[in-house]
Design an enzyme around this catalytic site. Structure first.
Site, PDB file in Angstrom:
ATOM      1  N   ASP A  19      -1.046   3.437   3.798  1.00 19.28           N
ATOM      2  CA  ASP A  19       0.140   4.131   3.299  1.00 19.28           C
ATOM      3  C   ASP A  19       1.320   3.947   4.251  1.00 19.28           C
ATOM      4  O   ASP A  19       1.139   3.730   5.449  1.00 19.28           O
ATOM      5  CB  ASP A  19      -0.194   5.626   3.125  1.00 19.28           C
ATOM      6  CG  ASP A  19       0.799   6.341   2.213  1.00 19.28           C
ATOM      7  OD1 ASP A  19       1.551   5.660   1.491  1.00 19.28           O
ATOM      8  OD2 ASP A  19       0.813   7.589   2.241  1.00 19.28           O
ATOM      9  N   HIS A  36       5.908  -3.761   1.561  1.00 17.48           N
ATOM     10  CA  HIS A  36       4.593  -4.222   1.095  1.00 17.48           C
ATOM     11  C   HIS A  36       4.289  -5.609   1.675  1.00 17.48           C
ATOM     12  O   HIS A  36       3.163  -5.885   2.086  1.00 17.48           O
ATOM     13  CB  HIS A  36       4.544  -4.255  -0.432  1.00 17.48           C
ATOM     14  CG  HIS A  36       4.754  -2.914  -1.076  1.00 17.48           C
ATOM     15  ND1 HIS A  36       4.055  -1.790  -0.678  1.00 17.48           N
ATOM     16  CD2 HIS A  36       5.581  -2.501  -2.071  1.00 17.48           C
ATOM     17  CE1 HIS A  36       4.453  -0.744  -1.422  1.00 17.48           C
ATOM     18  NE2 HIS A  36       5.374  -1.153  -2.261  1.00 17.48           N
ATOM     19  N   LEU A 130     -18.462  -9.951   6.422  1.00 13.71           N
ATOM     20  CA  LEU A 130     -17.689  -8.737   6.089  1.00 13.71           C
ATOM     21  C   LEU A 130     -17.483  -8.686   4.583  1.00 13.71           C
ATOM     22  O   LEU A 130     -17.046  -9.657   3.980  1.00 13.71           O
ATOM     23  CB  LEU A 130     -16.320  -8.773   6.780  1.00 13.71           C
ATOM     24  CG  LEU A 130     -15.388  -7.605   6.438  1.00 13.71           C
ATOM     25  CD1 LEU A 130     -15.828  -6.322   7.136  1.00 13.71           C
ATOM     26  CD2 LEU A 130     -13.935  -7.916   6.800  1.00 13.71           C
TER      27      LEU A 130
HETATM   28  C1  IPE Z   1      -2.265   6.179  -1.943  1.00 20.76           C
HETATM   29  O1  IPE Z   1      -0.962   6.136  -1.509  1.00 20.76           O
HETATM   30  C2  IPE Z   1      -2.587   4.921  -2.703  1.00 20.76           C
HETATM   31  C3  IPE Z   1      -2.617   3.693  -1.914  1.00 20.76           C
HETATM   32  C4  IPE Z   1      -2.529   3.625  -0.613  1.00 20.76           C
HETATM   33  C5  IPE Z   1      -2.793   2.491  -2.671  1.00 20.76           C
HETATM   34  P1  IPE Z   1       0.220   6.820  -2.346  1.00 20.76           P
HETATM   35  O2  IPE Z   1       1.445   6.629  -1.566  1.00 20.76           O
HETATM   36  O3  IPE Z   1       0.207   6.321  -3.740  1.00 20.76           O
HETATM   37  O4  IPE Z   1      -0.251   8.350  -2.361  1.00 20.76           O
HETATM   38  P2  IPE Z   1       0.610   9.669  -2.502  1.00 20.76           P
HETATM   39  O5  IPE Z   1       1.443   9.509  -3.722  1.00 20.76           O
HETATM   40  O6  IPE Z   1       1.430   9.782  -1.268  1.00 20.76           O
HETATM   41  O7  IPE Z   1      -0.401  10.760  -2.603  1.00 20.76           O
HETATM   42  C1  IPE Z   2       1.372   2.206   0.358  1.00 17.27           C
HETATM   43  O1  IPE Z   2       2.700   2.364   0.738  1.00 17.27           O
HETATM   44  C2  IPE Z   2       1.166   1.048  -0.579  1.00 17.27           C
HETATM   45  C3  IPE Z   2       0.915   1.445  -1.972  1.00 17.27           C
HETATM   46  C4  IPE Z   2       0.715   2.654  -2.409  1.00 17.27           C
HETATM   47  C5  IPE Z   2       0.891   0.357  -2.949  1.00 17.27           C
HETATM   48  P1  IPE Z   2       3.714   3.237  -0.111  1.00 17.27           P
HETATM   49  O2  IPE Z   2       4.421   2.332  -1.052  1.00 17.27           O
HETATM   50  O3  IPE Z   2       3.034   4.392  -0.734  1.00 17.27           O
HETATM   51  O4  IPE Z   2       4.706   3.717   1.032  1.00 17.27           O
HETATM   52  P2  IPE Z   2       5.403   5.124   1.184  1.00 17.27           P
HETATM   53  O5  IPE Z   2       4.345   6.171   1.078  1.00 17.27           O
HETATM   54  O6  IPE Z   2       6.390   5.222   0.073  1.00 17.27           O
HETATM   55  O7  IPE Z   2       6.044   5.079   2.521  1.00 17.27           O
HETATM   56 MG    MG Z   3       2.699   6.287  -0.112  1.00 13.00          MG
END
Ligand code: IPE
Ligand code: IPE
Ligand code: MG
Length: 239
Positions: A19, A36, A130
């Site tokens: 995240d 990303h 792995l």
């Molecule tokens: C969780 O992250 C999903 C992934 C890392 C793919 P999100 O950013 O979607 O989760 P929330 O919305 O903060 O709970």
């Molecule tokens: C995690 O990073 C990747 C996915 C959920 C695909 P986020 O896109 O959720 O990044 P934040 O939480 O907005 O910083």
């Molecule tokens: Mg996120």
């Protein structure tokens, strides 16, 4: 970090909620998709570190069922990125002995991504160093719901006796069939939540949350998480 752990202290299965890509991008005044893209090198670094430490299973939460609600551009960008990564890293995965697997609703993914994935899964299936498990269009509740539907069908067909359903039966109907439960769950970017990830499988996982954003998470951060894990007292309800 720096601490050499004995093999018993190495988690067999590490699961990561990757995240913070969006926040990393805004900190760098870049569009979300650049975050990303920047997260890609963390995936490589962590997979390599997992191999170096002797971790056998690495599950990465890459896209949740809820993430389909994001703006179309971001979803499309993520899908394109995913396809490119698989294509470009396939040889490297072969060399490193990585077996690629997925959990989640693969049928939801665009066909081009699915084909790329299925080719890579097939080509890496004999690798044993792995297991790299990507959670894609993954949701824990939908996983459990689908498992219940499948068990219901088996009961109806007379193939499953409801009285004989055990925890193992349930586990065997999940996407993670045959994969041991995670020992260590890592979440980057500091959020103290699970976000519908592996609810059944993480019953006794040790949880490690770091404020580090996913694109800044590398081998040193991974080693730090493992060192922390090695110091935990896992009790499983005992004393
Ligand atoms: C969780 O992250 C999903 C992934 C890392 C793919 P999100 O950013 O979607 O989760 P929330 O919305 O903060 O709970
Ligand atoms: C995690 O990073 C990747 C996915 C959920 C695909 P986020 O896109 O959720 O990044 P934040 O939480 O907005 O910083
Ligand atoms: Mg996120």
């Amino acid at each position: 970090m720096g601490k050499k752990s004995n093999p018993a202290e190495i988690p067999r299965h590490v699961a990561i909620i990757m995240d913070g890509n969006g926040r990393w991008a805004s900190q760098h005044h870049l569009p979300r998709l650049s975050g990303h893209e920047a997260g890609r090198k963390s995936v490589k670094a962590v997979a390599q570190a997992a191999i170096d430490h002797g971790v056998r299973y690495l599950t990465l939460y890459a896209f949740s069922v809820e993430n389909w609600q994001r703006p179309r551009d971001e979803v499309q960008g993520l899908m394109g990125l995913l396809r490119g990564v698989i294509r470009e890293e396939l040889n490297e995965m072969g060399k490193e002995g990585i077996r690629l697997r997925t959990i989640g609703r693969r049928q939801d993914l665009p066909e081009a991504v699915r084909e790329e994935l299925e080719g890579a899964i097939e080509r890496t299936k004999a690798n044993t160093r792995l297991d790299l498990i990507l959670a894609l269009s993954y949701g824990s509740r939908v996983e459990i719901t689908e498992a219940m539907q499948a068990m219901g069908r088996e009961i109806k067909a007379g193939k499953l006796d409801p009285e004989k359903i055990t925890e193992e039966t349930v586990s065997a109907h999940l996407y993670t069939e045959g994969i041991p439960d995670p020992d260590l769950l890592i979440r980057t970017s500091g959020e103290m939540r699970i976000s519908n990830f592996m609810l059944w499988q993480i019953s006794y996982a040790e949880i490690y949350v770091t404020p580090v954003l996913w694109p800044d998470f590398g081998k040193d951060e991974f080693a730090k998480a493992l060192a922390d894990y090695a110091g935990r007292d896992r009790r499983f309800g005992g004393i």
